[in-house]
Motif scaffolding. Structure first.
Motif, mmCIF file in Angstrom:
data_model
loop_
_atom_site.group_PDB
_atom_site.id
_atom_site.type_symbol
_atom_site.label_atom_id
_atom_site.label_comp_id
_atom_site.label_asym_id
_atom_site.label_seq_id
_atom_site.Cartn_x
_atom_site.Cartn_y
_atom_site.Cartn_z
ATOM 1 N N GLN A 128 0.853 -1.190 0.000
ATOM 2 C CA GLN A 128 0.000 0.000 0.000
ATOM 3 C C GLN A 128 0.891 1.243 0.000
ATOM 4 O OE1 GLN A 128 -1.743 1.380 3.718
ATOM 5 N NE2 GLN A 128 -3.718 1.671 2.715
ATOM 6 N N VAL A 242 -3.740 -7.566 -1.644
ATOM 7 C CA VAL A 242 -4.232 -6.244 -2.035
ATOM 8 C C VAL A 242 -3.048 -5.331 -2.348
ATOM 9 C CG1 VAL A 242 -5.566 -4.219 -1.308
ATOM 10 C CG2 VAL A 242 -6.272 -6.513 -0.584
ATOM 11 N N GLU A 244 -2.516 -1.358 -3.440
ATOM 12 C CA GLU A 244 -3.286 -0.127 -3.602
ATOM 13 C C GLU A 244 -2.444 1.115 -3.344
ATOM 14 O OE1 GLU A 244 -6.465 -0.387 -0.735
ATOM 15 O OE2 GLU A 244 -5.092 -0.188 0.966
ATOM 16 N N THR A 245 -2.926 2.210 -3.926
ATOM 17 C CA THR A 245 -2.303 3.521 -3.743
ATOM 18 C C THR A 245 -3.370 4.462 -3.198
ATOM 19 O OG1 THR A 245 -0.834 3.124 -5.610
ATOM 20 C CG2 THR A 245 -1.108 5.396 -4.919
ATOM 21 N N CYS A 246 -3.066 5.154 -2.112
ATOM 22 C CA CYS A 246 -4.058 5.996 -1.443
ATOM 23 C C CYS A 246 -3.486 7.370 -1.128
ATOM 24 C CB CYS A 246 -4.480 5.380 -0.103
ATOM 25 S SG CYS A 246 -4.928 3.639 -0.143
ATOM 26 N N CYS A 290 -8.376 5.324 -2.394
ATOM 27 C CA CYS A 290 -7.493 4.195 -2.686
ATOM 28 C C CYS A 290 -7.823 3.597 -4.054
ATOM 29 C CB CYS A 290 -7.636 3.124 -1.612
ATOM 30 S SG CYS A 290 -7.053 3.698 -0.008
ATOM 31 N N VAL A 291 -6.781 3.363 -4.823
ATOM 32 C CA VAL A 291 -6.931 2.715 -6.120
ATOM 33 C C VAL A 291 -6.209 1.372 -6.047
ATOM 34 C CG1 VAL A 291 -6.379 2.838 -8.575
ATOM 35 C CG2 VAL A 291 -7.043 4.920 -7.334
ATOM 36 N N THR A 292 -6.967 0.323 -6.306
ATOM 37 C CA THR A 292 -6.403 -1.024 -6.219
ATOM 38 C C THR A 292 -6.025 -1.515 -7.615
ATOM 39 O OG1 THR A 292 -7.779 -1.464 -4.312
ATOM 40 C CG2 THR A 292 -6.894 -3.373 -5.451
ATOM 41 N N THR A 293 -4.870 -2.159 -7.698
ATOM 42 C CA THR A 293 -4.421 -2.690 -8.986
ATOM 43 C C THR A 293 -4.051 -4.162 -8.815
ATOM 44 O OG1 THR A 293 -3.432 -0.524 -9.390
ATOM 45 C CG2 THR A 293 -2.857 -2.267 -10.926
#
Ligand SMILES: *[C@@H]1O[C@H](CO)[C@@H](O)[C@H](O)[C@H]1NC(C)=O
Ligand SMILES: *[C@@H]1O[C@H](CO)[C@@H](O)[C@H](O)[C@H]1NC(C)=O
Ligand SMILES: *[C@@H]1O[C@H](CO)[C@@H](O)[C@H](O)[C@H]1NC(C)=O
Length: 375
Positions: A128, A242, A244-246, A290-293
């Motif tokens: 994260q 998971v 993600e970038t937040c 948050c964007v999850t990839t």
């Protein structure tokens, strides 16, 4: 008269010889104040062996390109541009503790093109990024044996300070486009990485911001929860799989806490003194957007997982979302036995498994830091 002149000449000659041969403990300018704005401004080595230091020479180099890229790269210039493009410092040889290699770790990156080693598939279980206007921080869970760290090693801190102000690794440089004005990676002078107990944190601080606060280098023994508070480092962990970038609120400056209305600053005791009870608990701050990839989309450049790797799904870019959901807290239960009992007990008061990990981390790091310093 002649004898005294001769004597004076000998004294002067001896003194200048001694000066030329002197082995330095500290550089004139600390690593985190040296300016190499772009990667192309870096010298071959920040600390060439021609100037001898007590702690030894820089083992790798800072000019890295397609010739150096690959499994034997000793590149000590690394990047943190995003979830799909970042590096971690890790030992050059398998089955090594951070304590034994802190001065010599090299860059292992998720993306080709930086002239470094490339990370292995299966390394990342979760990650994260928390972005703020003062720092970017990435934390997560890993199988640390896949970045050459000995199984069970509680690890330690690698940073742009170090016991002799030359950094760990010695001469390590970090670049990022996080705060650059032209979109291409610029130097980050203050950075810190904690790695061990199958967790990691890499934090880079914005030039001109409160770098000595958010990226301070003095709390190495109290571990990830205090230096890098995130859902993976405090509060018992978060599920694997998971990425993600937040955006995030600012963490409190590590070590700074409020007690009875007074703002106080925790100072870590000398290496020989046990950490004992900490006067405060770290806090998880709010994050959002948050964007999850999918890891398969992020980690397309990673090396195939080693064949000896235990029964993992061997196909594809599996920084394995299929991994068990037992969570970050599953890391190495056996380690609890290696911590100093008093300290482990002391840290239990507030939080659960995370506190145990922190205290073990702290204890072992303290021991090896003392040893490393003597070495
Ligand atoms: C590539 O990097 C190596 C190692 O730092 C260096 O010796 C060499 O000059 C570099 N090559 C180019 C074309 O910059
Ligand atoms: C790692 O090193 C330790 C100590 O030297 C050794 O006992 C252990 O078998 C090694 N593990 C692996 C996987 O090579
Ligand atoms: C950084 O933060 C610390 C703790 O709040 C504070 O004492 C210090 O003055 C700040 N430094 C700068 C340059 O803002």
């Amino acid at each position: 008269m002649a004898p005294s002149a001769l004597y004076a000449a000998v004294v002067v000659a001896t003194a200048s010889y001694a000066a030329a041969q002197q082995t330095l403990q500290f550089p004139a300018t600390p690593l985190n104040a040296l300016s190499f704005p772009k990667p192309t401004d870096a010298p071959y080595q920040v600390y060439p062996a021609s100037v001898p230091y007590v702690r030894g020479p820089q083992t790798g180099y800072n000019i890295c390109n397609s010739t150096t890229e690959g499994p034997t790269s000793d590149c000590q210039t690394m990047y943190f541009n995003g979830l799909d493009d970042f590096c971690l410092w890790g030992p050059p040889n398998p089955n090594t503790t951070i304590g034994d290699s802190e001065g010599e770790v090299v860059a292992h990156c998720s993306k080709k093109g930086h002239g470094t080693r490339i990370l292995n598939n299966g390394l990342f279980k979760s990650a994260q990024i928390l972005k703020t206007d003062q720092y970017w921080m990435i934390t997560g869970t890993i199988d640390q044996t896949l970045i050459n760290i000995a199984d069970g090693d509680p690890g330690g801190e690698l940073d742009s300070g170090g016991q002799d102000a030359r950094g760990n690794p010695i001469g390590g440089l970090v670049y990022s486009n996080a705060f650059s004005t032209d979109g291409s990676p610029s130097q980050i002078q203050w950075w810190t990485e904690f790695i061990g107990s199958n967790q990691f944190c890499l934090k880079i601080c914005k030039p001109g911001g409160n770098v000595s606060g958010y990226c301070q280098h003095t709390l190495d023994r109290i571990g990830l929860a205090y230096n890098c508070p995130s859902k993976y480092t405090i509060g018992g962990g978060a599920p694997d799989g998971v990425f993600e970038t937040c955006d995030s609120d600012l963490m409190g400056v590590p070590g700074v806490y409020v007690q009875n209305g007074q703002t106080l600053s925790y100072q870590q005791p000398a290496e020989t003194v046990p950490i004992g009870d900490l006067p405060y608990q770290p806090t998880l701050v709010a994050s959002r957007n948050c964007v999850t990839t999918a890891s398969t989309a992020l980690f397309t450049d990673l090396n195939a997982a080693p064949t000896s790797s235990p029964a993992s799904t061997s196909s594809g870019a599996s920084a394995s979302p299929t991994g068990s959901s037992s969570g970050a807290s599953s890391g190495s239960p056996s380690k609890t036995s290696s911590g100093s009992p008093s300290q482990t007990g002391a840290s239990q008061s507030g939080s659960d498994a995370a506190a145990t990990r922190v205290s073990v981390f702290a204890t072992i790091f303290g021991v090896f830091a003392a040893v490393a310093f003597l070495a």
